[in-house]
Design an enzyme around this catalytic site. Structure first.
Site, PDB file in Angstrom:
ATOM      1  N   ASP A 123       0.845  -1.194   0.000  1.00 24.34           N
ATOM      2  CA  ASP A 123       0.000   0.000   0.000  1.00 24.34           C
ATOM      3  C   ASP A 123       0.884   1.249   0.000  1.00 24.34           C
ATOM      4  O   ASP A 123       1.740   1.402   0.875  1.00 24.34           O
ATOM      5  CB  ASP A 123      -0.902  -0.007   1.247  1.00 24.34           C
ATOM      6  CG  ASP A 123      -2.006   1.037   1.156  1.00 24.34           C
ATOM      7  OD1 ASP A 123      -2.305   1.507   0.037  1.00 24.34           O
ATOM      8  OD2 ASP A 123      -2.572   1.382   2.217  1.00 24.34           O
ATOM      9  N   HIS A 130      -3.877  14.078   0.188  1.00 27.30           N
ATOM     10  CA  HIS A 130      -4.166  13.194   1.331  1.00 27.30           C
ATOM     11  C   HIS A 130      -3.038  13.282   2.363  1.00 27.30           C
ATOM     12  O   HIS A 130      -3.294  13.452   3.557  1.00 27.30           O
ATOM     13  CB  HIS A 130      -4.349  11.756   0.869  1.00 27.30           C
ATOM     14  CG  HIS A 130      -4.461  10.770   2.002  1.00 27.30           C
ATOM     15  ND1 HIS A 130      -5.537  10.752   2.857  1.00 27.30           N
ATOM     16  CD2 HIS A 130      -3.621   9.793   2.430  1.00 27.30           C
ATOM     17  CE1 HIS A 130      -5.354   9.795   3.765  1.00 27.30           C
ATOM     18  NE2 HIS A 130      -4.195   9.206   3.532  1.00 27.30           N
ATOM     19  N   ARG A 139       0.084  16.549  12.689  1.00 23.30           N
ATOM     20  CA  ARG A 139       1.390  17.088  13.038  1.00 23.30           C
ATOM     21  C   ARG A 139       1.388  18.605  12.992  1.00 23.30           C
ATOM     22  O   ARG A 139       1.050  19.261  13.976  1.00 23.30           O
ATOM     23  CB  ARG A 139       2.475  16.497  12.130  1.00 23.30           C
ATOM     24  CG  ARG A 139       2.781  15.031  12.443  1.00 23.30           C
ATOM     25  CD  ARG A 139       3.981  14.521  11.652  1.00 23.30           C
ATOM     26  NE  ARG A 139       3.799  14.741  10.217  1.00 23.30           N
ATOM     27  CZ  ARG A 139       3.191  13.860   9.395  1.00 23.30           C
ATOM     28  NH1 ARG A 139       2.757  12.726   9.871  1.00 23.30           N
ATOM     29  NH2 ARG A 139       3.045  14.129   8.118  1.00 23.30           N
ATOM     30  N   GLU A 196     -10.735   4.001   2.938  1.00 24.29           N
ATOM     31  CA  GLU A 196      -9.788   4.766   2.126  1.00 24.29           C
ATOM     32  C   GLU A 196     -10.072   4.445   0.661  1.00 24.29           C
ATOM     33  O   GLU A 196     -10.061   3.284   0.254  1.00 24.29           O
ATOM     34  CB  GLU A 196      -8.334   4.422   2.492  1.00 24.29           C
ATOM     35  CG  GLU A 196      -7.962   4.924   3.883  1.00 24.29           C
ATOM     36  CD  GLU A 196      -6.465   4.850   4.179  1.00 24.29           C
ATOM     37  OE1 GLU A 196      -5.794   3.929   3.654  1.00 24.29           O
ATOM     38  OE2 GLU A 196      -5.978   5.707   4.937  1.00 24.29           O
ATOM     39  N   GLU A 198      -9.034   4.081  -2.899  1.00 26.35           N
ATOM     40  CA  GLU A 198      -7.753   3.863  -3.573  1.00 26.35           C
ATOM     41  C   GLU A 198      -7.974   3.113  -4.883  1.00 26.35           C
ATOM     42  O   GLU A 198      -9.042   2.561  -5.130  1.00 26.35           O
ATOM     43  CB  GLU A 198      -6.807   3.030  -2.680  1.00 26.35           C
ATOM     44  CG  GLU A 198      -6.632   3.615  -1.274  1.00 26.35           C
ATOM     45  CD  GLU A 198      -5.440   3.063  -0.514  1.00 26.35           C
ATOM     46  OE1 GLU A 198      -4.576   2.407  -1.140  1.00 26.35           O
ATOM     47  OE2 GLU A 198      -5.372   3.294   0.702  1.00 26.35           O
ATOM     48  N   ASP A 230      -9.354   0.457   1.313  1.00 24.48           N
ATOM     49  CA  ASP A 230      -8.366   0.026   2.310  1.00 24.48           C
ATOM     50  C   ASP A 230      -8.879   0.429   3.699  1.00 24.48           C
ATOM     51  O   ASP A 230      -8.541   1.482   4.218  1.00 24.48           O
ATOM     52  CB  ASP A 230      -7.022   0.698   1.995  1.00 24.48           C
ATOM     53  CG  ASP A 230      -5.930   0.227   2.934  1.00 24.48           C
ATOM     54  OD1 ASP A 230      -5.971  -0.934   3.361  1.00 24.48           O
ATOM     55  OD2 ASP A 230      -5.037   1.044   3.237  1.00 24.48           O
ATOM     56  N   ARG A 234      -8.636   4.037  12.646  1.00 24.82           N
ATOM     57  CA  ARG A 234      -7.790   5.212  12.928  1.00 24.82           C
ATOM     58  C   ARG A 234      -7.263   5.257  14.365  1.00 24.82           C
ATOM     59  O   ARG A 234      -6.132   5.681  14.595  1.00 24.82           O
ATOM     60  CB  ARG A 234      -8.579   6.499  12.648  1.00 24.82           C
ATOM     61  CG  ARG A 234      -9.063   6.655  11.238  1.00 24.82           C
ATOM     62  CD  ARG A 234      -7.923   6.833  10.281  1.00 24.82           C
ATOM     63  NE  ARG A 234      -8.401   6.964   8.911  1.00 24.82           N
ATOM     64  CZ  ARG A 234      -7.637   6.773   7.845  1.00 24.82           C
ATOM     65  NH1 ARG A 234      -6.361   6.437   7.986  1.00 24.82           N
ATOM     66  NH2 ARG A 234      -8.132   6.909   6.639  1.00 24.82           N
ATOM     67  N   GLN A 237      -4.625   2.622  14.809  1.00 24.39           N
ATOM     68  CA  GLN A 237      -3.437   3.059  14.049  1.00 24.39           C
ATOM     69  C   GLN A 237      -2.627   4.101  14.829  1.00 24.39           C
ATOM     70  O   GLN A 237      -1.412   4.034  14.897  1.00 24.39           O
ATOM     71  CB  GLN A 237      -3.897   3.651  12.716  1.00 24.39           C
ATOM     72  CG  GLN A 237      -2.768   4.049  11.775  1.00 24.39           C
ATOM     73  CD  GLN A 237      -3.291   4.569  10.431  1.00 24.39           C
ATOM     74  OE1 GLN A 237      -4.490   4.562  10.170  1.00 24.39           O
ATOM     75  NE2 GLN A 237      -2.391   5.004   9.577  1.00 24.39           N
ATOM     76  N   TYR A 241       1.258   2.703  15.513  1.00 23.98           N
ATOM     77  CA  TYR A 241       2.048   2.814  14.275  1.00 23.98           C
ATOM     78  C   TYR A 241       3.502   3.254  14.475  1.00 23.98           C
ATOM     79  O   TYR A 241       4.320   3.096  13.569  1.00 23.98           O
ATOM     80  CB  TYR A 241       1.353   3.729  13.262  1.00 23.98           C
ATOM     81  CG  TYR A 241       1.657   5.196  13.369  1.00 23.98           C
ATOM     82  CD1 TYR A 241       1.054   5.974  14.341  1.00 23.98           C
ATOM     83  CD2 TYR A 241       2.545   5.813  12.485  1.00 23.98           C
ATOM     84  CE1 TYR A 241       1.322   7.319  14.432  1.00 23.98           C
ATOM     85  CE2 TYR A 241       2.813   7.164  12.579  1.00 23.98           C
ATOM     86  CZ  TYR A 241       2.203   7.918  13.543  1.00 23.98           C
ATOM     87  OH  TYR A 241       2.473   9.257  13.637  1.00 23.98           O
ATOM     88  N   LYS A 250      -4.664  -1.826   9.674  1.00 26.26           N
ATOM     89  CA  LYS A 250      -4.817  -1.979   8.225  1.00 26.26           C
ATOM     90  C   LYS A 250      -4.970  -3.428   7.790  1.00 26.26           C
ATOM     91  O   LYS A 250      -5.230  -3.677   6.626  1.00 26.26           O
ATOM     92  CB  LYS A 250      -3.579  -1.401   7.525  1.00 26.26           C
ATOM     93  CG  LYS A 250      -3.324   0.061   7.800  1.00 26.26           C
ATOM     94  CD  LYS A 250      -4.244   0.921   6.971  1.00 26.26           C
ATOM     95  CE  LYS A 250      -3.836   2.376   7.115  1.00 26.26           C
ATOM     96  NZ  LYS A 250      -4.618   3.234   6.230  1.00 26.26           N
ATOM     97  N   THR A 254      -9.131  -5.565   3.301  1.00 29.10           N
ATOM     98  CA  THR A 254      -8.986  -4.633   2.188  1.00 29.10           C
ATOM     99  C   THR A 254      -9.904  -5.139   1.092  1.00 29.10           C
ATOM    100  O   THR A 254      -9.748  -6.280   0.649  1.00 29.10           O
ATOM    101  CB  THR A 254      -7.527  -4.612   1.679  1.00 29.10           C
ATOM    102  OG1 THR A 254      -6.659  -4.275   2.778  1.00 29.10           O
ATOM    103  CG2 THR A 254      -7.347  -3.598   0.562  1.00 29.10           C
ATOM    104  N   GLU A 362     -10.683  12.690   6.626  1.00 28.86           N
ATOM    105  CA  GLU A 362     -10.520  13.999   6.001  1.00 28.86           C
ATOM    106  C   GLU A 362     -11.862  14.686   5.752  1.00 28.86           C
ATOM    107  O   GLU A 362     -11.993  15.886   5.956  1.00 28.86           O
ATOM    108  CB  GLU A 362      -9.793  13.848   4.660  1.00 28.86           C
ATOM    109  CG  GLU A 362      -8.377  13.322   4.774  1.00 28.86           C
ATOM    110  CD  GLU A 362      -7.861  12.789   3.448  1.00 28.86           C
ATOM    111  OE1 GLU A 362      -8.040  11.581   3.191  1.00 28.86           O
ATOM    112  OE2 GLU A 362      -7.308  13.579   2.666  1.00 28.86           O
TER     113      GLU A 362
HETATM  114 CA    CA Z   1      -4.153   3.001   2.502  1.00 31.60          CA
END
Ligand code: CA
Length: 416
Positions: A123, A130, A139, A196, A198, A230, A234, A237, A241, A250, A254, A362
């Site tokens: 991935d 994004h 951040r 997600e 994709e 995907d 959250r 994660q 992560y 993740k 999928t 988002e």
């Molecule tokens: Ca992804």
């Protein structure tokens, strides 16, 4: 314009210009086998092989790996033969009512299976908007992209065993999360479940260990595209992560769409790659040929109380910074070997406008801007019972080359 004797509307995803490959089974023949989608039908390619109309043995297999491995020496001639058999001016299938009866199935009446045995799934994270959105939220808005992002296509090795076909329900995962302001994690169902949007690319012929694939030769190794959801947990994660990247958040599932559109069907939709000059990529990532495609993408939600799905995002595959050839070159520059049937996902595809973001994270901006649905419900993340449906197509002159869709419903977490 080429026309088939099979009829369909102008907005149908599966005209004769598309002919995506998939693996299906039917009530009269439960063996998974190869077919192409045409209009609202599936043409049984394994039957055409056994009848001698297709001189190959690729489609009696329960996956497309052998066909994917055959490469560009073979793919165009097989496609041309199928296109000719479906052409309105060709009588060999059109006028053979007995064979037609056996060769076509309604898409609504067959079961679709994974198109390939996927050995490895990778991935990427290649949409600039994004990555900028995520960096801004988690951040620093002034340094949203990490220092490596414009120099290489960031990615991670995903989990192939949990890639599932469209329509497979997905359980909300359990896992560890860290409550706000706490020092110790708690265990329980994910609370911030997300999708997600994709695209996925299937690899054709692979490469030997130690032999990188250049951007120039990438086209010899890329077979075709599917839609990918995907699924992402959250909150799991966020806690897990550091420092090695996503793990359980993740690997829960999928989802992919069942029909693989070969690149031959996408040539008309190839457009200029984005300009990469600040910084210019290192030589091994420079790419002369365009690998960007103009394909409309859409995400819809259908909650248990809705009668019809409602669109929550409209994006486009063209919103990618790093293209497929660059991803493949970067993946293999170390000598890493690819195998036929391996899959790359693009990373979440977000456009510049808020309505074009490719994840709930988002769209609802980390829960601060809940999405208002027309039936009065609101969503910050996905709730149990929500069905997420993604669809996509490229618009030609009087026809569409589309994927159909990839859907998946979130079921309540299993009791632990
Ligand atoms: Ca992804």
């Amino acid at each position: 314009m080429m026309k088939s004797f099979i009829t369909y509307s102008e907005d149908c995803h599966f005209p004769i210009q598309n002919l995506p490959y998939g693996i299906f089974s039917s009530t009269d023949n439960p063996n998974p086998r190869g077919g192409v989608a045409i209009g609202e039908l599936v043409l049984d390619l394994s039957l055409l092989e056994s009848e001698g109309l297709l001189p190959s043995n690729y489609f009696s297999q329960s996956n497309l790996n052998l066909f994917m491995s055959a490469g560009k020496e073979i793919w165009p001639s097989v496609r041309r033969q199928i296109q000719e058999l479906l052409d309105e001016n060709n009588s060999s299938l059109k006028d053979n009512s007995e064979l037609r009866e056996r060769a076509f199935y309604c898409q609504s009446e067959v079961s679709m299976h994974l198109p390939a045995q996927i050995g490895d799934y990778t991935d990427f994270y290649s949409s600039r908007q994004h990555a900028t959105n995520v960096g801004t939220m988690f951040r620093d808005p002034n340094n949203a992209l990490l220092p490596n992002w414009l120099h290489l296509p960031v990615g991670y090795h995903g989990r192939a065993s949990s890639v599932v076909i469209s329509g497979t329900p997905v359980y909300r995962p359990n896992g560890q999360t860290l409550p706000m302001g706490e020092e110790n994690p708690v265990f329980g169902p994910c609370r911030l479940m997300d999708f997600e949007l994709e695209m996925g690319c299937f690899i054709g012929p692979g490469n030997e260990l130690g032999e990188p694939i250049s951007t120039e030769n990438a086209g010899d190794h890329l077979f075709g595209l599917v839609l990918v959801n995907d699924w992402s947990a959250r909150d799991i994660q966020k806690w897990e992560y550091v420092p090695l990247g996503p793990f359980g958040a993740k690997n829960l599932a999928t989802s992919i769409s069942p029909w693989v559109i070969p690149f031959e069907a996408l040539e008309a939709f190839r457009i200029d790659d984005p300009i990469q000059e600040n910084p210019t990529p290192l030589p091994y990532l420079q790419c002369e040929k365009n690998w960007t495609f103009d394909m409309n993408l859409e995400v819809k939600i259908k909650s248990p109380t809705m009668t019809e799905p409602e669109t929550i995002s409209e994006s486009n595959y063209k919103y990618m910074y790093w293209n497929l050839a660059q991803q493949l070159a970067h993946h293999t520059i170390t000598g890493c070997n690819m195998n036929p049937g391996d899959m790359f996902a693009s990373g979440t595809i977000s456009g510049e406008e808020a309505g074009s973001y490719g994840s709930m994270l988002e769209l609802a901006w980390k829960g601060t801007k809940p999405i208002q649905l027309s039936n009065g419900e609101v969503r910050k993340f996905i709730q149990d019972g929500d069905n997420i449906i993604m669809t996509g197509y490229a618009q030609g002159d009087g026809y569409r080359v589309g994927f159909g869709n990839v859907s998946g419903k979130i079921l309540p977490a299993k009791k632990q």
